[in-house]
Write an enzyme that holds these catalytic residues in place. Structure first.
Site, short mmCIF file in Angstrom:
data_model
loop_
_atom_site.label_atom_id
_atom_site.label_comp_id
_atom_site.label_asym_id
_atom_site.label_seq_id
_atom_site.Cartn_x
_atom_site.Cartn_y
_atom_site.Cartn_z
N GLU A 129 0.82 -1.22 0.00
CA GLU A 129 0.00 0.00 0.00
C GLU A 129 0.85 1.27 0.00
O GLU A 129 0.33 2.35 -0.29
CB GLU A 129 -0.96 0.00 1.20
N TYR A 155 -3.06 5.04 7.13
CA TYR A 155 -2.34 3.78 7.38
C TYR A 155 -1.13 3.64 6.46
O TYR A 155 0.00 3.46 6.91
CB TYR A 155 -3.27 2.57 7.19
P1 NAD Z 1 -2.72 -7.25 12.92
O1 NAD Z 1 -3.46 -5.98 13.11
O2 NAD Z 1 -3.47 -8.53 12.80
O3 NAD Z 1 -1.68 -7.45 14.12
C1 NAD Z 1 -0.92 -6.40 14.63
C2 NAD Z 1 -0.31 -6.84 15.97
O4 NAD Z 1 0.54 -5.77 16.43
C3 NAD Z 1 -1.35 -7.09 17.06
O5 NAD Z 1 -1.03 -8.28 17.76
C4 NAD Z 1 -1.23 -5.89 17.97
O6 NAD Z 1 -1.54 -6.16 19.32
C5 NAD Z 1 0.24 -5.53 17.80
N1 NAD Z 1 0.52 -4.12 18.08
C6 NAD Z 1 -0.17 -3.03 17.62
N2 NAD Z 1 0.38 -1.91 18.11
C7 NAD Z 1 1.43 -2.29 18.89
C8 NAD Z 1 2.40 -1.58 19.65
N3 NAD Z 1 2.39 -0.24 19.72
N4 NAD Z 1 3.34 -2.28 20.31
C9 NAD Z 1 3.37 -3.64 20.25
N5 NAD Z 1 2.47 -4.36 19.55
C10 NAD Z 1 1.51 -3.69 18.89
O7 NAD Z 1 -1.80 -7.00 11.67
P2 NAD Z 1 -1.34 -8.03 10.51
O8 NAD Z 1 -2.38 -8.06 9.46
O9 NAD Z 1 -0.86 -9.28 11.14
O10 NAD Z 1 -0.10 -7.23 9.92
C11 NAD Z 1 1.21 -7.42 10.44
C12 NAD Z 1 2.18 -6.53 9.70
O11 NAD Z 1 2.15 -6.85 8.32
C13 NAD Z 1 1.84 -5.04 9.78
O12 NAD Z 1 3.04 -4.33 9.91
C14 NAD Z 1 1.15 -4.73 8.45
O13 NAD Z 1 1.36 -3.40 8.09
C15 NAD Z 1 1.88 -5.69 7.53
N6 NAD Z 1 1.11 -6.17 6.37
C16 NAD Z 1 -0.14 -6.75 6.52
C17 NAD Z 1 -0.79 -7.26 5.41
C18 NAD Z 1 -2.13 -7.93 5.54
O14 NAD Z 1 -2.72 -8.31 4.50
N7 NAD Z 1 -2.68 -8.13 6.71
C19 NAD Z 1 -0.20 -7.17 4.15
C20 NAD Z 1 1.05 -6.57 4.03
C21 NAD Z 1 1.70 -6.09 5.15
O1 TDX Z 2 -16.31 -4.72 4.97
C1 TDX Z 2 -15.49 -4.55 4.06
N1 TDX Z 2 -15.95 -4.39 2.78
C2 TDX Z 2 -15.13 -4.16 1.72
O2 TDX Z 2 -15.58 -4.00 0.59
C3 TDX Z 2 -14.06 -4.51 4.29
C4 TDX Z 2 -13.51 -4.70 5.67
C5 TDX Z 2 -13.25 -4.30 3.21
N2 TDX Z 2 -13.76 -4.11 1.96
C6 TDX Z 2 -12.83 -3.89 0.84
C7 TDX Z 2 -11.82 -2.78 1.04
C8 TDX Z 2 -10.63 -3.28 0.26
O3 TDX Z 2 -10.76 -2.93 -1.09
O4 TDX Z 2 -12.06 -5.08 0.70
C9 TDX Z 2 -10.71 -4.80 0.37
C10 TDX Z 2 -9.80 -5.39 1.43
O5 TDX Z 2 -10.02 -4.63 2.62
P1 TDX Z 2 -9.20 -4.93 3.97
O6 TDX Z 2 -9.38 -6.36 4.33
O7 TDX Z 2 -9.54 -3.87 4.96
O8 TDX Z 2 -7.69 -4.82 3.45
P2 TDX Z 2 -6.88 -3.63 2.72
O9 TDX Z 2 -7.51 -2.31 2.98
O10 TDX Z 2 -6.67 -4.04 1.31
O11 TDX Z 2 -5.51 -3.70 3.55
C11 TDX Z 2 -4.92 -4.99 3.88
O12 TDX Z 2 -3.90 -5.31 2.97
C12 TDX Z 2 -2.72 -4.57 3.04
C13 TDX Z 2 -4.39 -4.99 5.30
O13 TDX Z 2 -5.42 -4.68 6.22
C14 TDX Z 2 -3.22 -4.06 5.44
O14 TDX Z 2 -2.68 -4.12 6.75
C15 TDX Z 2 -2.17 -4.47 4.43
O15 TDX Z 2 -1.07 -3.58 4.46
#
Ligand code: NAD
Ligand code: TDX
Length: 342
Positions: A129, A155
């Site tokens: 992102e 974000y």
């Molecule tokens: P998540 O929100 O599920 O988990 C985040 C974790 O970080 C939680 O356990 C929370 O308690 C902890 N946390 C938040 N603030 C904190 C703080 N100040 N100190 C210590 N711990 C803290 O997130 P996720 O989806 O597992 O994402 C993990 C990492 O991967 C993030 O850095 C996110 O930007 C990155 N990322 C996520 C996705 C995705 O699709 N979910 C994709 C690409 C990158």
């Molecule tokens: O209720 C919903 N309806 C909907 O249409 C939600 C929660 C999401 N959406 C759409 C928004 C996005 O286009 O679905 C897509 C995916 O949404 P999210 O699951 O919120 O993910 P996104 O915004 O793409 O971001 C995720 O991928 C990149 C992670 O949350 C991030 O942490 C990561 O960096």
């Protein structure tokens, strides 16, 4: 050779999957999870890991200088991998401040402590992102590591800020760091406010499935274990100062994902409800993973059709896990496990 790894954010979705991946693949490693247990952190996710003598959990905020420094002085980590973040785009639109605190200042705090203690390696888990979005009508365009940073949401701007700081520390201080920028992950332990788990849990309850805008926004979905494998390769390689894009060449529109989930759960499409669009909603993400493929030999292994089935099955067989979250009870788990002990 045995190593001590610090995994911040290990009680969240990807961090917890990485904890289990590392404990299984490297049984002689010590894994220390640092997590503040915000609403997104769930200690019950780490229930099995907590039984492993090589695993330790520390409830700590990555912004807490003294707390993190004391811990790192004690355990002397070989590698710090920073997953901890505020990760939900929608929440960043309502409360941007905490995203700056955790995602930027927290990363800076960790890096300063690592520098002071001369910790040999730091890895920043970032996101695709940071590149902003791509148009729907240019399927030939992909994000490469040279695509300019162009974040759309608070974000992604906070993640981009952290990335810039990491790269600045590499250049200015010779800080031994790497960055991975991954596309959307899916799989077990995904918090049920994100698209895929939200749609699965709503469909199971016969509740409306809220699709933002026209539902044509495209994400490039990667099974979480493939992300873990990519980070494993990066942190066990000597190249420093590098950025790697990680993605699965698996672009799908939100609407197609939602329809697929309904079909797999045998639920009607009439549950789909179009709702107001997300502000600043990114249209399309698509990763070019050539660099990590050519330099480290990484390729995604799980096909979407298999990964989504495994994921749906996981939610069906782990109702306790997500129902505890929906009820809010999971936030008492730490007290139950650690009450009075720490
Ligand atoms: P998540 O929100 O599920 O988990 C985040 C974790 O970080 C939680 O356990 C929370 O308690 C902890 N946390 C938040 N603030 C904190 C703080 N100040 N100190 C210590 N711990 C803290 O997130 P996720 O989806 O597992 O994402 C993990 C990492 O991967 C993030 O850095 C996110 O930007 C990155 N990322 C996520 C996705 C995705 O699709 N979910 C994709 C690409 C990158
Ligand atoms: O209720 C919903 N309806 C909907 O249409 C939600 C929660 C999401 N959406 C759409 C928004 C996005 O286009 O679905 C897509 C995916 O949404 P999210 O699951 O919120 O993910 P996104 O915004 O793409 O971001 C995720 O991928 C990149 C992670 O949350 C991030 O942490 C990561 O960096």
């Amino acid at each position: 050779m045995s190593k001590t790894l610090v995994i911040t954010g290990g009680a969240g979705f990807i961090g917890s999957n990485f904890v289990y991946y590392i404990l299984k693949k490297y049984p002689d490693y010590c894994v220390v999870c640092v997590d503040a247990l915000t609403y997104a952190g769930n200690l019950s996710t780490l229930k099995e890991a907590l039984k492993n003598p090589n695993f330790r959990f520390e409830k700590l905020n990555i912004c807490d200088y003294a707390g993190v420094k004391n811990l790192f002085e004690e355990i002397k980590p070989d590698i710090v991998i920073n997953f901890a973040a505020e990760s939900h785009v929608d929440r960043s639109i309502t409360t941007p401040g905490i995203f700056v605190d955790t995602n930027i200042k927290g990363t800076q705090n960790l890096m300063d402590i690592c520098r002071e203690l001369e910790i040999p390696r730091f890895h920043q888990v970032s996101t695709d992102e940071v590149y902003g979005d791509l148009p729907l009508d240019r399927p030939d365009l992909f994000f490469t590591e040279n695509t300019p940073i162009h974040a759309s949401s608070p974000y992604s701007a906070s993640k981009a800020g952290a990335d810039l700081l990491v790269l600045a520390y590499c250049r200015t201080f010779n800080f031994p760091a790497t960055i991975s920028r991954c596309s959307n992950n899916y799989g077990p332990f995904h918090f049920p406010e994100k698209l895929i788990p939200l749609m699965i849990t709503h469909a199971l309850a016969d509740e409306p499935l809220p699709v933002y805008g026209d539902g044509k926004n495209v994400r490039d979905w990667l099974y979480v274990e493939d992300h873990c494998k990519a980070i494993d390769l990066i942190i066990h390689d000597d190249r420093l100062g590098e950025v790697y894009n990680v993605g699965g060449h698996n672009e799908m529109s939100n609407l197609d994902i939602v329809k697929l989930i309904l079909q797999k759960l045998n639920k009607p499409e009439s549950l789909i409800t179009f709702v107001e669009d997300r502000k600043g909603h990114d249209r399309r993400y698509a990763i070019d993973p050539t660099k990590i493929h050519d330099t480290l030999g990484w390729s995604p292994e799980t096909k979407f059709k298999d990964g989504i089935e495994t994921t749906i099955d996981w939610y069906l067989s782990h109702e306790d896990w997500w129902r505890e979250i929906l009820s809010g009870n999971y936030q008492n788990y730490y007290e139950k496990m650690y009450g009075g002990k720490i």
